[in-house]
Design a protein around this motif. Sequence first.
Motif, short mmCIF file in Angstrom:
data_model
loop_
_atom_site.label_atom_id
_atom_site.label_comp_id
_atom_site.label_asym_id
_atom_site.label_seq_id
_atom_site.Cartn_x
_atom_site.Cartn_y
_atom_site.Cartn_z
N GLY A 37 34.90 26.14 48.31
CA GLY A 37 34.70 27.04 49.42
C GLY A 37 35.46 28.34 49.29
N LEU A 38 35.65 28.81 48.04
CA LEU A 38 36.40 30.04 47.76
C LEU A 38 35.46 31.15 47.34
CD1 LEU A 38 39.27 28.42 45.65
CD2 LEU A 38 39.34 29.01 48.09
N THR A 39 35.95 32.38 47.40
CA THR A 39 35.16 33.54 47.00
C THR A 39 35.58 33.99 45.61
OG1 THR A 39 34.93 34.27 49.29
CG2 THR A 39 34.54 35.91 47.57
N LEU A 40 34.63 34.04 44.71
CA LEU A 40 34.88 34.50 43.34
C LEU A 40 34.74 36.01 43.29
CD1 LEU A 40 35.37 33.78 40.35
CD2 LEU A 40 32.89 33.52 40.11
N THR A 41 35.81 36.72 42.93
CA THR A 41 35.81 38.18 42.95
C THR A 41 35.90 38.75 41.54
OG1 THR A 41 38.22 38.28 43.16
CG2 THR A 41 36.94 38.17 45.20
N ASP A 42 35.46 40.00 41.40
CA ASP A 42 35.49 40.67 40.10
C ASP A 42 36.92 40.84 39.59
OD1 ASP A 42 32.75 40.86 40.07
OD2 ASP A 42 32.69 42.93 40.80
N ASP A 43 37.85 41.15 40.48
CA ASP A 43 39.22 41.37 40.02
C ASP A 43 39.86 40.08 39.52
OD1 ASP A 43 39.35 40.70 42.95
OD2 ASP A 43 41.50 40.78 42.55
N TYR A 44 39.47 38.95 40.10
CA TYR A 44 39.96 37.66 39.59
C TYR A 44 39.48 37.45 38.16
CZ TYR A 44 40.23 32.61 38.81
OH TYR A 44 40.47 31.37 38.26
N MET A 45 38.20 37.71 37.91
CA MET A 45 37.64 37.53 36.57
C MET A 45 38.34 38.45 35.57
SD MET A 45 35.49 35.12 36.93
CE MET A 45 34.74 35.19 35.30
N THR A 46 38.62 39.66 35.97
CA THR A 46 39.32 40.60 35.09
C THR A 46 40.72 40.11 34.78
OG1 THR A 46 38.06 42.48 35.95
CG2 THR A 46 40.14 42.97 34.84
N ASP A 47 41.40 39.60 35.79
CA ASP A 47 42.78 39.15 35.62
C ASP A 47 42.90 37.97 34.66
OD1 ASP A 47 43.65 41.08 37.36
OD2 ASP A 47 43.89 39.74 39.07
N VAL A 48 41.93 37.04 34.69
CA VAL A 48 42.08 35.79 33.93
C VAL A 48 41.37 35.80 32.59
CG1 VAL A 48 42.27 34.50 36.09
CG2 VAL A 48 40.06 34.60 34.93
N CYS A 49 40.60 36.84 32.27
CA CYS A 49 39.69 36.78 31.13
C CYS A 49 40.41 36.55 29.81
CB CYS A 49 38.81 38.01 31.06
SG CYS A 49 39.70 39.54 30.70
N ALA A 50 41.66 36.99 29.65
CA ALA A 50 42.35 36.84 28.37
C ALA A 50 43.54 35.89 28.45
CB ALA A 50 42.81 38.20 27.85
N MET A 51 43.67 35.13 29.56
CA MET A 51 44.79 34.21 29.72
C MET A 51 44.53 32.88 29.02
SD MET A 51 45.84 34.46 33.75
CE MET A 51 46.34 35.98 34.53
N LYS A 52 45.61 32.18 28.70
CA LYS A 52 45.50 30.79 28.27
C LYS A 52 45.01 29.95 29.45
CE LYS A 52 49.46 30.68 25.09
NZ LYS A 52 50.76 30.01 24.83
N PRO A 53 44.35 28.79 29.18
CA PRO A 53 43.87 27.95 30.28
C PRO A 53 44.96 27.53 31.27
CG PRO A 53 42.83 27.29 28.24
CD PRO A 53 43.86 28.32 27.88
N ASP A 54 46.15 27.18 30.76
CA ASP A 54 47.19 26.75 31.69
C ASP A 54 47.69 27.91 32.55
OD1 ASP A 54 48.36 27.90 29.41
OD2 ASP A 54 50.21 26.77 29.65
#
Length: 221
Positions: A37-54
């Motif tokens: 029940g959360l909202t997926l935002t563009d800035d979230y995708m940008t923030d996590v795109c190059a992070m490790k899974p953990d």
Amino acid sequence: MIKTNEGKAAIFDLDGTLLDSMDVWHQVDVDFFAERGLTLTDDYMTDVCAMKPDEVARYTIVRYGLHDTPKALSQHWDEMVLEAYGTTVQAKPHAVEYLDDLKASGARLAVATSLSPKVREIAMRHVGIDSYFETVVSVEDTKAASKSSPEVYLLAASRLGVRPEHCTVFEDLLTAVRTAKKAGMGVWAMEDSYSAIDRDEIARIADGVINDFDDAPRQLL
């Protein structure tokens, strides 16, 4: 025909570069956010795109106030991702033919990815590219948190025994393109819809931009 490339190496990203997988990952994100029940935002995708899974798990828990542990959240994502990468992901157009040609030219081949070992292995087997590479390196194999550090590329080059200046990296995201160039490597950028917002800057930094591997260089830098 690719010219002889003895003494040269090509280092490939997987998501959005060798694999036409960004839509699959996005769908996993959409499904996960919908079930919570959360909202997926563009800035979230940008923030996590190059992070490790953990790192993504910890960031998501903090940002959305989730009660999951990072381990439990990562395991849940792994189950969703493994299903998708093992059944629906495809290789980018002409990727397999290009790998064939590079291998025949004498080039040394490696993968440098942010995908976890389990995900990368099932995806590479599924699309039939797992036998082409001398080494496969994940960001998890380094002390870095993401591809904003050159460690994953330098580790791949070291394992191949090729100096950075004789390596050509294939990437799709601006952060990774910039980092590989700072590592002293040549960089060809793959056009991908998820990096379109950074297209101009990617084109400025990279040695070249390709739409698929039919456009890829016939001789490595």
